[in-house]
Design an enzyme around this catalytic site. Sequence first.
Site, PDB file in Angstrom:
ATOM      1  N   LYS A   1       0.882  -1.171   0.000  1.00  0.00           N
ATOM      2  CA  LYS A   1       0.000   0.000   0.000  1.00  0.00           C
ATOM      3  C   LYS A   1       0.922   1.224   0.000  1.00  0.00           C
ATOM      4  CE  LYS A   1      -1.993   3.385   2.038  1.00  0.00           C
ATOM      5  NZ  LYS A   1      -1.794   4.689   1.375  1.00  0.00           N
TER       6      LYS A   1
ATOM      7  N   GLY B   1       6.713   5.753   7.872  1.00  0.00           N
ATOM      8  CA  GLY B   1       5.927   6.980   7.763  1.00  0.00           C
ATOM      9  C   GLY B   1       6.023   7.764   9.050  1.00  0.00           C
ATOM     10  N   SER B   2       4.986   8.520   9.338  1.00  0.00           N
ATOM     11  CA  SER B   2       5.032   9.421  10.487  1.00  0.00           C
ATOM     12  C   SER B   2       4.941   8.644  11.809  1.00  0.00           C
ATOM     13  CB  SER B   2       3.875  10.408  10.398  1.00  0.00           C
ATOM     14  OG  SER B   2       2.665   9.705  10.417  1.00  0.00           O
TER      15      SER B   2
ATOM     16  N   VAL C   1       1.166   7.848  12.970  1.00  0.00           N
ATOM     17  CA  VAL C   1       0.510   6.676  12.368  1.00  0.00           C
ATOM     18  C   VAL C   1       1.232   5.386  12.799  1.00  0.00           C
ATOM     19  CG1 VAL C   1      -0.078   5.519  10.202  1.00  0.00           C
ATOM     20  CG2 VAL C   1      -0.376   8.000  10.406  1.00  0.00           C
TER      21      VAL C   1
ATOM     22  N   GLU D   1       9.361   2.290  10.914  1.00  0.00           N
ATOM     23  CA  GLU D   1      10.414   3.310  10.820  1.00  0.00           C
ATOM     24  C   GLU D   1       9.692   4.640  10.691  1.00  0.00           C
ATOM     25  OE1 GLU D   1      13.432   3.067  11.460  1.00  0.00           O
ATOM     26  OE2 GLU D   1      13.715   0.897  11.352  1.00  0.00           O
TER      27      GLU D   1
ATOM     28  N   CYS E   1      13.616  11.475   6.316  1.00  0.00           N
ATOM     29  CA  CYS E   1      13.504  11.132   7.738  1.00  0.00           C
ATOM     30  C   CYS E   1      14.799  11.441   8.461  1.00  0.00           C
ATOM     31  CB  CYS E   1      13.142   9.667   7.893  1.00  0.00           C
ATOM     32  SG  CYS E   1      14.200   8.588   6.933  1.00  0.00           S
TER      33      CYS E   1
ATOM     34  N   GLU F   1       9.256  17.223  14.541  1.00  0.00           N
ATOM     35  CA  GLU F   1       9.650  17.040  13.143  1.00  0.00           C
ATOM     36  C   GLU F   1       8.856  18.002  12.268  1.00  0.00           C
ATOM     37  OE1 GLU F   1       8.459  13.486  10.880  1.00  0.00           O
ATOM     38  OE2 GLU F   1      10.571  13.250  10.345  1.00  0.00           O
TER      39      GLU F   1
HETATM   40  P1  NAP Z   1       2.311   9.117   6.816  1.00  0.00           P
HETATM   41  O1  NAP Z   1       1.332  10.203   6.628  1.00  0.00           O
HETATM   42  O2  NAP Z   1       2.415   8.481   8.150  1.00  0.00           O
HETATM   43  O3  NAP Z   1       1.971   8.026   5.698  1.00  0.00           O
HETATM   44  C1  NAP Z   1       2.775   6.873   5.496  1.00  0.00           C
HETATM   45  C2  NAP Z   1       1.931   5.784   4.876  1.00  0.00           C
HETATM   46  O4  NAP Z   1       0.949   5.355   5.830  1.00  0.00           O
HETATM   47  C3  NAP Z   1       1.138   6.237   3.642  1.00  0.00           C
HETATM   48  O5  NAP Z   1       1.042   5.173   2.739  1.00  0.00           O
HETATM   49  C4  NAP Z   1      -0.218   6.578   4.246  1.00  0.00           C
HETATM   50  O6  NAP Z   1      -1.265   6.548   3.318  1.00  0.00           O
HETATM   51  C5  NAP Z   1      -0.350   5.460   5.264  1.00  0.00           C
HETATM   52  N1  NAP Z   1      -1.304   5.719   6.345  1.00  0.00           N
HETATM   53  C6  NAP Z   1      -1.802   6.895   6.766  1.00  0.00           C
HETATM   54  N2  NAP Z   1      -2.676   6.693   7.786  1.00  0.00           N
HETATM   55  C7  NAP Z   1      -2.722   5.359   8.009  1.00  0.00           C
HETATM   56  C8  NAP Z   1      -3.430   4.524   8.919  1.00  0.00           C
HETATM   57  N3  NAP Z   1      -4.272   5.018   9.821  1.00  0.00           N
HETATM   58  N4  NAP Z   1      -3.226   3.190   8.866  1.00  0.00           N
HETATM   59  C9  NAP Z   1      -2.363   2.659   7.976  1.00  0.00           C
HETATM   60  N5  NAP Z   1      -1.678   3.403   7.068  1.00  0.00           N
HETATM   61  C10 NAP Z   1      -1.837   4.735   7.092  1.00  0.00           C
HETATM   62  O7  NAP Z   1       3.778   9.624   6.426  1.00  0.00           O
HETATM   63  P2  NAP Z   1       4.244  10.358   5.088  1.00  0.00           P
HETATM   64  O8  NAP Z   1       3.802  11.775   5.133  1.00  0.00           O
HETATM   65  O9  NAP Z   1       3.888   9.549   3.893  1.00  0.00           O
HETATM   66  O10 NAP Z   1       5.820  10.297   5.229  1.00  0.00           O
HETATM   67  C11 NAP Z   1       6.555  11.213   5.973  1.00  0.00           C
HETATM   68  C12 NAP Z   1       6.962  10.622   7.311  1.00  0.00           C
HETATM   69  O11 NAP Z   1       7.660   9.411   7.080  1.00  0.00           O
HETATM   70  C13 NAP Z   1       7.931  11.491   8.081  1.00  0.00           C
HETATM   71  O12 NAP Z   1       7.569  11.487   9.444  1.00  0.00           O
HETATM   72  C14 NAP Z   1       9.271  10.810   7.896  1.00  0.00           C
HETATM   73  O13 NAP Z   1      10.205  11.061   8.906  1.00  0.00           O
HETATM   74  C15 NAP Z   1       8.853   9.389   7.846  1.00  0.00           C
HETATM   75  N6  NAP Z   1       9.849   8.563   7.177  1.00  0.00           N
HETATM   76  C16 NAP Z   1      10.597   7.719   7.953  1.00  0.00           C
HETATM   77  C17 NAP Z   1      11.584   6.952   7.354  1.00  0.00           C
HETATM   78  C18 NAP Z   1      12.432   6.033   8.191  1.00  0.00           C
HETATM   79  O14 NAP Z   1      13.019   5.116   7.632  1.00  0.00           O
HETATM   80  N7  NAP Z   1      12.527   6.256   9.494  1.00  0.00           N
HETATM   81  C19 NAP Z   1      11.794   7.019   5.974  1.00  0.00           C
HETATM   82  C20 NAP Z   1      11.006   7.884   5.225  1.00  0.00           C
HETATM   83  C21 NAP Z   1      10.023   8.649   5.838  1.00  0.00           C
HETATM   84  P3  NAP Z   1      -1.728   7.888   2.549  1.00  0.00           P
HETATM   85  O15 NAP Z   1      -0.579   8.343   1.746  1.00  0.00           O
HETATM   86  O16 NAP Z   1      -2.864   7.421   1.729  1.00  0.00           O
HETATM   87  O17 NAP Z   1      -2.111   8.855   3.637  1.00  0.00           O
END
Ligand code: NAP
Length: 496
Positions: free
Chosen positions: A175, A228-229, A232, A250, A284, A385
């Site tokens: 997904k 992701g965040s 979530v 992560e 990230c 962040e």
């Molecule tokens: P996000 O809003 O948390 O979304 C990540 C993924 O989760 C997307 O596919 C999103 O779908 C999905 N999602 C959202 N709500 C969900 C739920 N309730 N249940 C299951 N899945 C859900 O994060 P983002 O804005 O895409 O990415 C930025 C964040 O990722 C930043 O905080 C960054 O630091 C972090 N990140 C971490 C790493 C690491 O390796 N530590 C690497 C890259 C990024 P939708 O797109 O449809 O909302």
Amino acid sequence: MTPRLKNFINGQWIEPSTGRYGESRNPARNSEIIVEFPLSGREDVDRAVAAAREAYPKWRSLPAPRRGEILFRAAELLRARKEALGQLVTREMGKVLPEGKGDVQEAIDFAYYMAGEGRRLVSEVVPSESPDKDAKSIRVPHGVFALITPWNFPVAIPVWKVFAALICGNTAVLKPSSDSPLCAARLVEILAAAGLPPGVLNLVTGSGPEVGEPLALHPQVDGISFTGSSAVGEALERQAAALHRPIAVEMGGKNAILIMPDADFKLALEGVLWGGFGTAGQRCTAASRVIVHREIHDRFVDELVAAARKMRLGDGLEAQTDVGPVINEGALKKILDYIRIGQEEGAQLRTGGVRKSDGPLADGWFIEPAVFTGVTPQMRIAQEEIFGPVVAVLACDSFEEGVRMVNGTRYGLSSAIFTRDVNLTARAEKELETGLVYINASTIGAEIQLPFGGYKHSGSGHPECGGRMGAIDFYTRIKTVYRDYSGKLQRAQIDV
Ligand code: NAP
């Protein structure tokens, strides 16, 4: 006409049951729709999980070197399509083209690495305490994985998860982020073209709550990998715990670069510009805090501000662009909110932090690279962040104080130190509480052959990528096997 994506389930591209579609737009030109993609629902998730479940017994029985051959062919295709994919990364999520191609290169590197893992998947054989008895541990797959990915590395992160899950004998449903569905679909096409059997990898697009959550919590799913965040990821961790389901998350970071007075000044400055403003600060591991020793603080800040002012904003496909757009309007608003919060907290905004919307940039989500000084450790801009081109500069009086500042947030993903003192580098290596530590390099730029993962609220302790303690550990379970061929009952710890 705008191209329209379908879901990929059991080897077929199929319409979503909902009949609804969303739009993925170019963040540098918001009027350009890259693709329409399914806003799928629970029924699509059910179908995809059922396909993965059905494909699992055969896939896990295929010898790992054979699985590796398919992944190797996919790596070759990724390599052949690097240029086109790199351009798509830039168009779909905005990073400048060299970084777009770097995203794909990271995927290629990992794809080859995992293909080779098909001939390793090392486990252990140890001597038994009894005669005529084998003692070993073997790796077995878990089953079906839910793989949920963000948009900021729209090819590399799906590859990290998909290739690691598959080489270990799992099947999966991917997904991807709703901001980068086409990059994910191109990857799935490549795996299909490489000969991946139907059902082994399925793609379902749609929103987090409507697809991500039902997928992660689906009764027929055996494990979850999420990037992701933190909000979530942590919610998913709690839900997965109730299901007693393995989960790797992560998440976010508040990464810092510590600069000592003896540092190579120019190198440290380059490191801050690259770590703070590369990918428009949307990594990230982005260097969102810079902690500078007071002896060189004022000079460093002056040069940083001057250099940040010279950075050229623009479409990442244009060669002269240094900093591309941020991902969408929501992100832009959030970053501008933090610019206001920082000023209200008493930090000095020395440059940038305003939306650039003149001329050709009017159609995109551009924000000028921002530098705050006079930041203190407890300010929100030093703790939370922001995920945008915003660097908060703090001053410290000693190495010890600097390390305390680096460690003084809820996050623990990446940190860096610039110094020529070898003894300090050794101490930093021990004392910095982050999953990644860089010495005389910026906080970004991990290589795939070592584990990648954060401490504290940045990660769950199951790193991605390679190395002895990397992703293979998460995507396999250990089974300990004793085989007694003595023909008699040998009682462990008793018949000694
Ligand atoms: P996000 O809003 O948390 O979304 C990540 C993924 O989760 C997307 O596919 C999103 O779908 C999905 N999602 C959202 N709500 C969900 C739920 N309730 N249940 C299951 N899945 C859900 O994060 P983002 O804005 O895409 O990415 C930025 C964040 O990722 C930043 O905080 C960054 O630091 C972090 N990140 C971490 C790493 C690491 O390796 N530590 C690497 C890259 C990024 P939708 O797109 O449809 O909302």
